[in-house]
Write a protein that holds these residues in place. Structure first.
Motif, PDB file in Angstrom:
ATOM      1  N   ARG A   1      -1.759  -4.740   7.817  1.00  0.00           N
ATOM      2  CA  ARG A   1      -1.489  -4.739   6.370  1.00  0.00           C
ATOM      3  C   ARG A   1       0.005  -4.573   6.131  1.00  0.00           C
ATOM      4  O   ARG A   1       0.714  -3.928   6.921  1.00  0.00           O
ATOM      5  CB  ARG A   1      -2.234  -3.603   5.663  1.00  0.00           C
ATOM      6  N   CYS A   2       0.471  -5.136   5.023  1.00  0.00           N
ATOM      7  CA  CYS A   2       1.841  -4.936   4.560  1.00  0.00           C
ATOM      8  C   CYS A   2       1.776  -4.482   3.109  1.00  0.00           C
ATOM      9  O   CYS A   2       1.026  -5.056   2.310  1.00  0.00           O
ATOM     10  CB  CYS A   2       2.655  -6.225   4.655  1.00  0.00           C
ATOM     11  N   LEU A   3       2.555  -3.484   2.765  1.00  0.00           N
ATOM     12  CA  LEU A   3       2.544  -2.934   1.408  1.00  0.00           C
ATOM     13  C   LEU A   3       3.952  -2.917   0.829  1.00  0.00           C
ATOM     14  O   LEU A   3       4.893  -2.413   1.461  1.00  0.00           O
ATOM     15  CB  LEU A   3       1.981  -1.504   1.417  1.00  0.00           C
TER      16      LEU A   3
ATOM     17  N   THR B   1       6.471  -1.271  -1.544  1.00  0.00           N
ATOM     18  CA  THR B   1       6.517   0.103  -2.043  1.00  0.00           C
ATOM     19  C   THR B   1       7.837   0.424  -2.721  1.00  0.00           C
ATOM     20  O   THR B   1       8.890  -0.120  -2.375  1.00  0.00           O
ATOM     21  CB  THR B   1       6.295   1.113  -0.897  1.00  0.00           C
TER      22      THR B   1
ATOM     23  N   ARG C   1       2.810   0.585  -5.127  1.00  0.00           N
ATOM     24  CA  ARG C   1       2.154   0.336  -3.831  1.00  0.00           C
ATOM     25  C   ARG C   1       1.261  -0.889  -3.996  1.00  0.00           C
ATOM     26  O   ARG C   1       0.196  -0.820  -4.584  1.00  0.00           O
ATOM     27  CB  ARG C   1       1.331   1.555  -3.408  1.00  0.00           C
ATOM     28  N   GLU C   2       1.742  -2.031  -3.496  1.00  0.00           N
ATOM     29  CA  GLU C   2       1.030  -3.285  -3.694  1.00  0.00           C
ATOM     30  C   GLU C   2       0.869  -4.018  -2.358  1.00  0.00           C
ATOM     31  O   GLU C   2       1.804  -4.050  -1.553  1.00  0.00           O
ATOM     32  CB  GLU C   2       1.800  -4.204  -4.648  1.00  0.00           C
ATOM     33  N   PRO C   3      -0.297  -4.614  -2.114  1.00  0.00           N
ATOM     34  CA  PRO C   3      -0.487  -5.378  -0.869  1.00  0.00           C
ATOM     35  C   PRO C   3       0.314  -6.676  -0.892  1.00  0.00           C
ATOM     36  O   PRO C   3       0.494  -7.302  -1.942  1.00  0.00           O
ATOM     37  CB  PRO C   3      -1.989  -5.650  -0.853  1.00  0.00           C
TER      38      PRO C   3
END
Length: 311
Positions: free
Chosen positions: A265-267, A269, A281-283
């Motif tokens: 996963r990558c977020l 921030t 905080r979003e994917p």
């Protein structure tokens, strides 16, 4: 119709005394909107604002100050079913001195404190704020990660604007992952600058270096320069972020992964300080070429970047 009148009566009582951030936060909660949905509603009203800015306003970490911010606040009143000018009148006076103050790196990122101490060696005047005559307007960071997920190259392109006449260099602070050998990191000037003095800290895996413009900038002049870092003894990063010490118009971070080492996963921030909770905080999703991009607009003081979850 009855529901709308109830909302207006409720909001009139709530926003009468303020403060602005509390009135805004309660109004957003009442409407049940996420920041992304609120931003979409504002866009439908012809107003563009970053989610991080809305979050800062809600938490009282910043308040609307620029003249164009009034258009955003009035659009918020419409979207949130508030009476006209009910939020506008709660905006306090803009304090220029506070806005101009740039927090030190240790204030924002305590783990950089030892690396920050290296800056005094290069400045020659301990305690004097570095890069004080320059505003960072725009930054593009591009990271290339290899087959083991380790950072192979970081290229940064920066646009700075002179606050006053005279600045002819920029002092860069870089922090490698814990366990990296920072002495093996190569620094290459790409364009618009050349590399000056360099200081490294083995214990903190950090480094500070000068990029020299070879001429003094005029007041208000912008200058674009780029440099590349090539760490030859890095470890797999858990994140990459940039510390923002004054308002920045735009920041683009791109990460290029090897197909054999893609994170789970990558977020995207944003946090106001290292020890405080996230504001955003979003994917993020890998696009063609195994690339992830995170774009930020109108950043305030804080830390913005991408968190990587490998397992």
């Amino acid at each position: 119709m009855q529901q709308q009148s109830l909302a207006v009566r409720w909001s009139s009582r709530t926003v009468r005394s303020g403060p602005f951030h509390r009135a805004l936060s309660e109004a957003v909660d009442r409407r049940g909107l996420s920041l992304s949905r609120l931003r979409a509603h504002l866009a439908a009203h012809g107003v563009s604002v970053a989610e991080s800015t809305l979050s800062y306003w809600q938490r009282g970490l910043r308040s609307p100050s620029a003249p164009r911010s009034l258009d955003v606040v009035r659009a918020l009143e419409s979207v949130l079913n508030l009476p006209p000018d009910s939020l506008v009148v709660l905006i306090g006076p803009h304090r220029t001195a506070d806005a101009d103050r740039r927090p030190s790196l240790p204030e924002l990122q305590q783990s950089w404190a030892e690396t920050f101490a290296l800056r005094d060696e290069l400045s020659g005047t301990p305690g004097v704020e570095e890069n004080a005559d320059l505003d960072v307007a725009t930054v593009v960071d591009v990271l290339t990660l290899g087959a083991q997920g380790r950072t192979e190259e970081i290229t940064s392109t920066m646009v700075v604007r002179a606050r006053r006449s005279g600045p002819d260099s920029f002092l860069v602070t870089h922090q490698d992952e814990e366990g990296s050998d920072v002495t093996a990191t190569e620094i290459i000037a790409v364009d618009g600058c050349r590399v000056g003095r360099v200081r490294r800290s083995m214990r903190s895996a950090g480094m500070v270096f000068e990029v020299l413009f070879d001429r003094g900038l005029a007041e208000g002049e912008t200058h674009t320069f780029g440099f590349t870092l090539r760490p030859s003894a890095s470890v797999r990063p858990g994140s990459f972020h940039r510390v923002v010490r004054s308002r920045m118009s735009a920041y683009l971070l791109r990460l290029r992964f090897d197909p054999a080492a893609l994170p789970a996963r990558c977020l995207r921030t944003v946090r106001p300080r290292e020890d405080l909770e996230l504001l955003v905080r979003e994917p993020l999703f890998c696009g063609p070429g195994n690339t992830v991009s995170a774009y930020f607009e109108e950043l305030g003081v804080g830390i913005a970047g991408v968190d990587l979850i490998w397992d």
